[in-house]
Design a protein around this motif. Structure first.
Motif, mmCIF file in Angstrom:
data_model
loop_
_atom_site.group_PDB
_atom_site.id
_atom_site.type_symbol
_atom_site.label_atom_id
_atom_site.label_comp_id
_atom_site.label_asym_id
_atom_site.label_seq_id
_atom_site.Cartn_x
_atom_site.Cartn_y
_atom_site.Cartn_z
ATOM 1 N N GLN A 1 0.696 -1.241 -0.020
ATOM 2 C CA GLN A 1 -0.084 -0.043 -0.179
ATOM 3 C C GLN A 1 0.869 1.232 -0.085
ATOM 4 O OE1 GLN A 1 -2.746 0.499 3.610
ATOM 5 N NE2 GLN A 1 -4.416 0.833 1.878
ATOM 6 N N GLU A 2 1.996 1.149 0.808
ATOM 7 C CA GLU A 2 3.079 2.628 0.895
ATOM 8 C C GLU A 2 3.813 2.527 -0.449
ATOM 9 O OE1 GLU A 2 5.347 2.076 4.180
ATOM 10 O OE2 GLU A 2 3.684 1.707 5.685
ATOM 11 N N THR A 3 3.995 1.478 -0.805
ATOM 12 C CA THR A 3 4.606 1.379 -2.508
ATOM 13 C C THR A 3 3.815 2.037 -3.298
ATOM 14 O OG1 THR A 3 6.080 -0.346 -1.716
ATOM 15 C CG2 THR A 3 5.812 -0.091 -4.023
ATOM 16 N N ARG A 4 2.861 1.554 -3.577
ATOM 17 C CA ARG A 4 1.695 2.084 -4.666
ATOM 18 C C ARG A 4 1.379 3.692 -4.339
ATOM 19 N NH1 ARG A 4 -3.717 3.123 -5.521
ATOM 20 N NH2 ARG A 4 -4.371 2.417 -7.540
ATOM 21 N N LYS A 5 1.231 3.991 -3.221
ATOM 22 C CA LYS A 5 0.944 5.382 -2.593
ATOM 23 C C LYS A 5 2.105 6.218 -3.276
ATOM 24 C CE LYS A 5 -0.741 8.472 0.908
ATOM 25 N NZ LYS A 5 -1.080 8.464 2.309
ATOM 26 N N ALA A 6 3.307 5.826 -2.939
ATOM 27 C CA ALA A 6 4.421 6.582 -3.236
ATOM 28 C C ALA A 6 4.541 6.801 -4.713
ATOM 29 C CB ALA A 6 5.677 6.154 -2.590
ATOM 30 N N ALA A 7 4.371 5.713 -5.520
ATOM 31 C CA ALA A 7 4.675 5.526 -6.957
ATOM 32 C C ALA A 7 3.476 6.262 -7.600
ATOM 33 C CB ALA A 7 4.442 4.071 -7.378
ATOM 34 N N TRP A 8 2.241 6.298 -7.155
ATOM 35 C CA TRP A 8 1.132 7.240 -7.518
ATOM 36 C C TRP A 8 1.507 8.670 -7.632
ATOM 37 C CZ3 TRP A 8 -3.487 4.856 -9.268
ATOM 38 C CH2 TRP A 8 -4.618 5.768 -9.702
ATOM 39 N N LYS A 9 1.732 9.025 -6.101
ATOM 40 C CA LYS A 9 2.198 10.401 -6.157
ATOM 41 C C LYS A 9 3.250 11.023 -6.785
ATOM 42 C CE LYS A 9 3.201 13.339 -2.222
ATOM 43 N NZ LYS A 9 3.516 13.575 -0.753
ATOM 44 N N GLU A 10 4.307 10.041 -7.017
ATOM 45 C CA GLU A 10 5.357 10.303 -7.958
ATOM 46 C C GLU A 10 4.922 10.822 -9.543
ATOM 47 O OE1 GLU A 10 9.151 11.825 -9.129
ATOM 48 O OE2 GLU A 10 7.982 12.031 -7.150
ATOM 49 N N TYR A 11 4.103 9.513 -9.807
ATOM 50 C CA TYR A 11 3.567 9.530 -11.242
ATOM 51 C C TYR A 11 2.674 11.030 -11.459
ATOM 52 C CZ TYR A 11 1.728 8.193 -15.566
ATOM 53 O OH TYR A 11 1.278 8.277 -16.910
ATOM 54 N N THR A 12 1.962 11.064 -10.432
ATOM 55 C CA THR A 12 0.773 12.279 -10.973
ATOM 56 C C THR A 12 1.783 13.447 -10.620
ATOM 57 O OG1 THR A 12 0.385 12.306 -8.286
ATOM 58 C CG2 THR A 12 -1.250 11.180 -10.143
ATOM 59 N N ARG A 13 2.674 13.713 -9.757
ATOM 60 C CA ARG A 13 3.560 14.719 -9.797
ATOM 61 C C ARG A 13 4.253 15.143 -10.897
ATOM 62 N NH1 ARG A 13 8.437 16.694 -8.816
ATOM 63 N NH2 ARG A 13 9.577 14.493 -8.747
ATOM 64 N N ARG A 14 4.718 14.117 -11.438
ATOM 65 C CA ARG A 14 5.615 14.611 -12.697
ATOM 66 C C ARG A 14 4.991 14.439 -14.044
ATOM 67 N NH1 ARG A 14 10.461 10.215 -12.311
ATOM 68 N NH2 ARG A 14 10.771 11.210 -14.324
ATOM 69 N N PHE A 15 3.936 13.705 -14.254
ATOM 70 C CA PHE A 15 3.340 13.168 -15.432
ATOM 71 C C PHE A 15 1.711 13.781 -15.564
ATOM 72 C CE2 PHE A 15 6.609 10.006 -14.952
ATOM 73 C CZ PHE A 15 7.518 10.621 -15.978
ATOM 74 N N GLY A 16 0.948 14.283 -14.235
ATOM 75 C CA GLY A 16 -0.141 14.412 -14.337
ATOM 76 C C GLY A 16 -1.135 13.199 -13.998
ATOM 77 N N PRO A 17 -2.401 13.658 -13.752
ATOM 78 C CA PRO A 17 -3.312 12.895 -13.000
ATOM 79 C C PRO A 17 -3.696 11.613 -13.697
ATOM 80 C CG PRO A 17 -4.465 14.598 -13.954
ATOM 81 C CD PRO A 17 -2.920 14.897 -13.990
ATOM 82 N N LEU A 18 -3.824 10.317 -13.060
ATOM 83 C CA LEU A 18 -4.057 9.093 -13.630
ATOM 84 C C LEU A 18 -5.503 9.084 -13.766
ATOM 85 C CD1 LEU A 18 -1.424 6.920 -11.743
ATOM 86 C CD2 LEU A 18 -1.870 7.327 -14.185
ATOM 87 N N THR A 19 -6.344 9.754 -12.879
ATOM 88 C CA THR A 19 -7.705 9.500 -12.914
ATOM 89 C C THR A 19 -8.461 11.056 -12.677
ATOM 90 O OG1 THR A 19 -8.038 9.313 -10.434
ATOM 91 C CG2 THR A 19 -7.919 7.357 -11.640
ATOM 92 N N PHE A 20 -9.695 11.247 -12.907
ATOM 93 C CA PHE A 20 -10.414 12.446 -13.143
ATOM 94 C C PHE A 20 -10.558 13.148 -11.674
ATOM 95 C CE2 PHE A 20 -14.011 9.686 -13.324
ATOM 96 C CZ PHE A 20 -14.797 10.185 -12.326
#
Length: 88
Positions: free
Chosen positions: A46-65
């Motif tokens: 859960q921590e791994t996913r949360k950190a990757a999601w946060k980094e992805y959205t910070r750098r590349f934009g939102p994954l969901t609306f």
């Protein structure tokens, strides 16, 4: 902490793998609710996913609306999406 040098595809791979691990572990915990090893693994994923999601959205934009702000409302889905052949 996520490696700041990871590309879009690598971050998406971590998100996908961690999501699968969470789903699989949740099913295991449905029948083994007191398994401490599984609970610890679930929390780690859960921590791994949360950190990757946060980094992805910070750098590349939102994954969901759900993550779209008023500033970029409906701009989040411009260009081909990854499943449409866009960059991953």
């Amino acid at each position: 902490m996520m490696n700041m040098n990871m590309d879009k595809k690598s971050l998406m791979k971590i998100i996908t793998q961690a999501s699968f691990a969470l789903d699989d572990t949740r099913l295991f915990l449905d029948t083994h609710p007191n398994c401490q090893e599984a609970i610890l693994y679930y929390n780690k994923m859960q921590e791994t996913r949360k950190a990757a999601w946060k980094e992805y959205t910070r750098r590349f934009g939102p994954l969901t609306f759900y993550e779209v702000s008023n500033e970029d409302y409906w701009e989040w889905n411009k260009g081909p999406m990854p499943w449409e052949g866009g960059n991953c």
